[in-house]
Design a protein around this motif. Structure first.
Motif, PDB file in Angstrom:
ATOM      1  N   THR A  17       0.826  -1.214   0.000  1.00  0.00           N
ATOM      2  CA  THR A  17       0.000   0.000   0.000  1.00  0.00           C
ATOM      3  C   THR A  17       0.858   1.261   0.000  1.00  0.00           C
ATOM      4  O   THR A  17       2.058   1.208   0.265  1.00  0.00           O
ATOM      5  CB  THR A  17      -0.907   0.056   1.247  1.00  0.00           C
ATOM      6  OG1 THR A  17      -0.089   0.253   2.412  1.00  0.00           O
ATOM      7  CG2 THR A  17      -1.757  -1.185   1.394  1.00  0.00           C
ATOM      8  N   GLU A  19      -2.301   1.788   5.216  1.00  0.00           N
ATOM      9  CA  GLU A  19      -2.621   0.384   5.477  1.00  0.00           C
ATOM     10  C   GLU A  19      -4.028   0.212   6.046  1.00  0.00           C
ATOM     11  O   GLU A  19      -4.829  -0.560   5.505  1.00  0.00           O
ATOM     12  CB  GLU A  19      -1.595  -0.223   6.457  1.00  0.00           C
ATOM     13  CG  GLU A  19      -0.172  -0.160   5.976  1.00  0.00           C
ATOM     14  CD  GLU A  19       0.581   1.113   6.373  1.00  0.00           C
ATOM     15  OE1 GLU A  19       1.800   1.158   6.167  1.00  0.00           O
ATOM     16  OE2 GLU A  19      -0.047   2.063   6.883  1.00  0.00           O
ATOM     17  N   THR A  37      -6.841   1.513   3.613  1.00  0.00           N
ATOM     18  CA  THR A  37      -7.018   0.615   2.470  1.00  0.00           C
ATOM     19  C   THR A  37      -7.804  -0.630   2.894  1.00  0.00           C
ATOM     20  O   THR A  37      -8.722  -1.061   2.196  1.00  0.00           O
ATOM     21  CB  THR A  37      -5.658   0.210   1.873  1.00  0.00           C
ATOM     22  OG1 THR A  37      -4.985   1.400   1.442  1.00  0.00           O
ATOM     23  CG2 THR A  37      -5.815  -0.730   0.697  1.00  0.00           C
ATOM     24  N   VAL A  96      -3.946   1.023  -2.798  1.00  0.00           N
ATOM     25  CA  VAL A  96      -3.241  -0.173  -3.259  1.00  0.00           C
ATOM     26  C   VAL A  96      -2.239   0.204  -4.349  1.00  0.00           C
ATOM     27  O   VAL A  96      -2.579   0.872  -5.314  1.00  0.00           O
ATOM     28  CB  VAL A  96      -4.235  -1.232  -3.805  1.00  0.00           C
ATOM     29  CG1 VAL A  96      -3.491  -2.386  -4.479  1.00  0.00           C
ATOM     30  CG2 VAL A  96      -5.106  -1.757  -2.677  1.00  0.00           C
TER      31      VAL A  96
END
Length: 154
Positions: free
Chosen positions: A8, A13, A16, A72
């Protein structure tokens, strides 16, 4: 369905993982509590255990679904294939993080590129390659899992 490792954007993190969960993708972003010190205060915050990495569980044909999240960047590859993490390893991480004593793994002085066998913690008896050494941590690649583990020096 396999667990894959997604790389990511920095500091994305948790965001996402939340976005992907909303789109019906089973995600796991392991977190640990850290005390952050500011000039005027201290605060306990939850930070990702693995910087830049989250785990997603998908059928192989659905792998492109993760790209609905702008956080991502790409999948992690290991030896030319998508890195796959076993259910047992995801369970081990969860158990380790839920244990009362999440003590740091002790290691002695190592050199970058050296292969070591971990002697304690949830990954004991695993071989790892020392990828990087920072002021406070060793960054290891676990050979059997194909992912990165960050450990404090002692």
């Amino acid at each position: 369905m396999n667990w894959y490792v997604v790389y990511t954007k920095p500091k994305w993190e948790k965001k996402t993982a939340e976005q992907l969960n909303k789109f019906g993708v089973n995600c796991y972003c392991p977190t640990i509590k850290r005390v952050h010190q500011w000039a005027d205060r201290k605060k306990k915050v939850e930070v990702p255990l693995f910087n830049h990495y989250i785990f997603v569980q998908l059928a192989e044909k659905d792998r492109n679904k993760v790209f609905v999240s702008p956080g991502v960047i790409r999948y992690l590859f290991w030896l030319g294939k998508h890195a796959i993490v076993k259910d047992k390893e995801i369970s081990t991480i969860k158990e380790w993080l839920n244990a009362d004593d999440t003590s740091d793994v002790s290691v002695i002085e190592y050199q970058i590129g050296q292969t070591i066998k971990l002697d304690s913690g949830p990954f004991s008896e695993q071989n790892a390659v020392v990828k990087d050494i920072t002021k406070t941590h060793y960054v290891l690649i676990l050979e059997s899992l194909g992912y990165i583990l960050k450990m404090k020096h002692h």
